[in-house]
Design an enzyme around this catalytic site. Structure first.
Site, mmCIF file in Angstrom:
data_model
loop_
_atom_site.group_PDB
_atom_site.id
_atom_site.type_symbol
_atom_site.label_atom_id
_atom_site.label_comp_id
_atom_site.label_asym_id
_atom_site.label_seq_id
_atom_site.Cartn_x
_atom_site.Cartn_y
_atom_site.Cartn_z
ATOM 1 N N ASP A 17 0.873 -1.176 0.012
ATOM 2 C CA ASP A 17 -0.084 0.019 0.192
ATOM 3 C C ASP A 17 0.864 1.161 -0.007
ATOM 4 O O ASP A 17 1.995 1.432 0.649
ATOM 5 C CB ASP A 17 -0.905 -0.061 1.137
ATOM 6 C CG ASP A 17 -2.179 1.033 1.105
ATOM 7 O OD1 ASP A 17 -2.233 1.433 0.102
ATOM 8 O OD2 ASP A 17 -2.773 1.302 2.056
ATOM 9 N N HIS A 34 3.049 3.776 -8.970
ATOM 10 C CA HIS A 34 3.111 2.143 -9.348
ATOM 11 C C HIS A 34 4.240 1.694 -9.951
ATOM 12 O O HIS A 34 4.662 0.644 -9.835
ATOM 13 C CB HIS A 34 1.792 1.826 -10.197
ATOM 14 C CG HIS A 34 0.592 2.374 -9.573
ATOM 15 N ND1 HIS A 34 -0.124 1.752 -8.465
ATOM 16 C CD2 HIS A 34 -0.516 2.938 -9.798
ATOM 17 C CE1 HIS A 34 -0.998 1.981 -8.036
ATOM 18 N NE2 HIS A 34 -1.578 3.018 -8.898
ATOM 19 N N LEU A 128 11.499 -20.715 -4.067
ATOM 20 C CA LEU A 128 10.541 -19.783 -3.605
ATOM 21 C C LEU A 128 9.173 -19.768 -4.265
ATOM 22 O O LEU A 128 9.041 -19.896 -5.362
ATOM 23 C CB LEU A 128 10.920 -18.400 -3.740
ATOM 24 C CG LEU A 128 9.804 -17.059 -2.988
ATOM 25 C CD1 LEU A 128 9.817 -17.222 -1.808
ATOM 26 C CD2 LEU A 128 10.683 -15.856 -3.677
#
Length: 246
Positions: A17, A34, A128
């Protein structure tokens, strides 16, 4: 005392956020934030690879985010596609297995095709597990699991006793992975925003005012250090956790 490895979360979930506010504070349009946030994603992946974290789930785009201004949604879709085109092969080389959770049908066909390609390419990797939540909502996830449970019964009526935590949980997103041990939310808000509602029943939460594009290894390490100092009881008492008689 727990070993250092035992103090590491197996699975970290992140609500990324603050991109828009990061840009606005610099007098820029939200899309700049962004793009900066995409670089922070690379930092988080690198951090998890370095620390040996097994699973990382990133909340990239919620089911509610479609209501944002059309221009911003368009920018996010372009960034998403660019990431799929430019980053996946390197992640594959490093042993990262990529998966997407959420209502995939909401995305344009070109992005859906890239999602499918990324999952196929990396399916055999095990360094991962990188889960990207796109057009995802926790309530949607639970409803979708109910529908899948019903469908799996081959049309026969489902008896009440057949609906258990185990049977329903098996159809939730990420059912094949450990539930998140640690949630990190950046940007200063202290809520989970409809993210992994089922999966985070016993997750430890860590909130920071740092905006997502400003995230670095030092901040992520703060989260791990805080997590390492917590006692996870899962409904028990401290003495039971320590293996002592009550």
């Amino acid at each position: 005392m727990p070993t250092e490895a035992a103090r590491l979360p197996r699975h970290i979930a992140v609500i990324m956020d603050g991109n828009g506010r990061w840009a606005e504070r610099r007098g820029s349009i939200r899309s700049v934030g962004h793009r900066a946030g995409a670089k922070a994603v690379q930092t988080a992946i690198e951090f998890c690879l370095e620390r040996g974290i097994g699973c990382l789930t990133l909340f990239a785009f919620s089911s509610e985010n479609w209501r944002r201004p059309e221009e911003e949604v368009g920018t996010l879709m372009k960034l998403f596609l660019r990431m799929l085109e430019s980053e996946i092969e390197e992640l594959h080389r490093r042993g990262v297995r990529i998966g997407f959770i959420g209502q995939r049908s909401d995305f344009p066909a070109e992005i859906r095709e890239k999602m499918d390609w990324a999952e196929r390419l990396t399916a055999g990797n095990d360094t991962l597990r990188l889960n990207i939540a796109g057009s995802y909502g926790g309530r949607w996830d639970i409803v979708n699991a109910c529908r899948r449970l019903l469908a799996a019964n081959d049309g026969a009526p489902l008896r009440a006793e057949q609906v258990t935590e185990e049977s329903l949980g098996g159809f939730m997103a990420l059912a094949d992975q450990p539930e998140p041990d640690l949630l990190i939310r950046t940007g200063g808000d202290c809520r989970i925003s409809n993210f992994l509602l089922w999966q985070m029943a016993y997750t430890e939460f860590w909130f920071t005012p740092v905006l997502w594009p400003d995230i670095d290894r030092a901040v992520l390490q703060q989260a791990l250090d805080d997590y390492a100092g917590r006692e996870r009881r899962f409904g028990l008492i401290s003495a039971q956790v320590r293996g002592e008689s009550a």
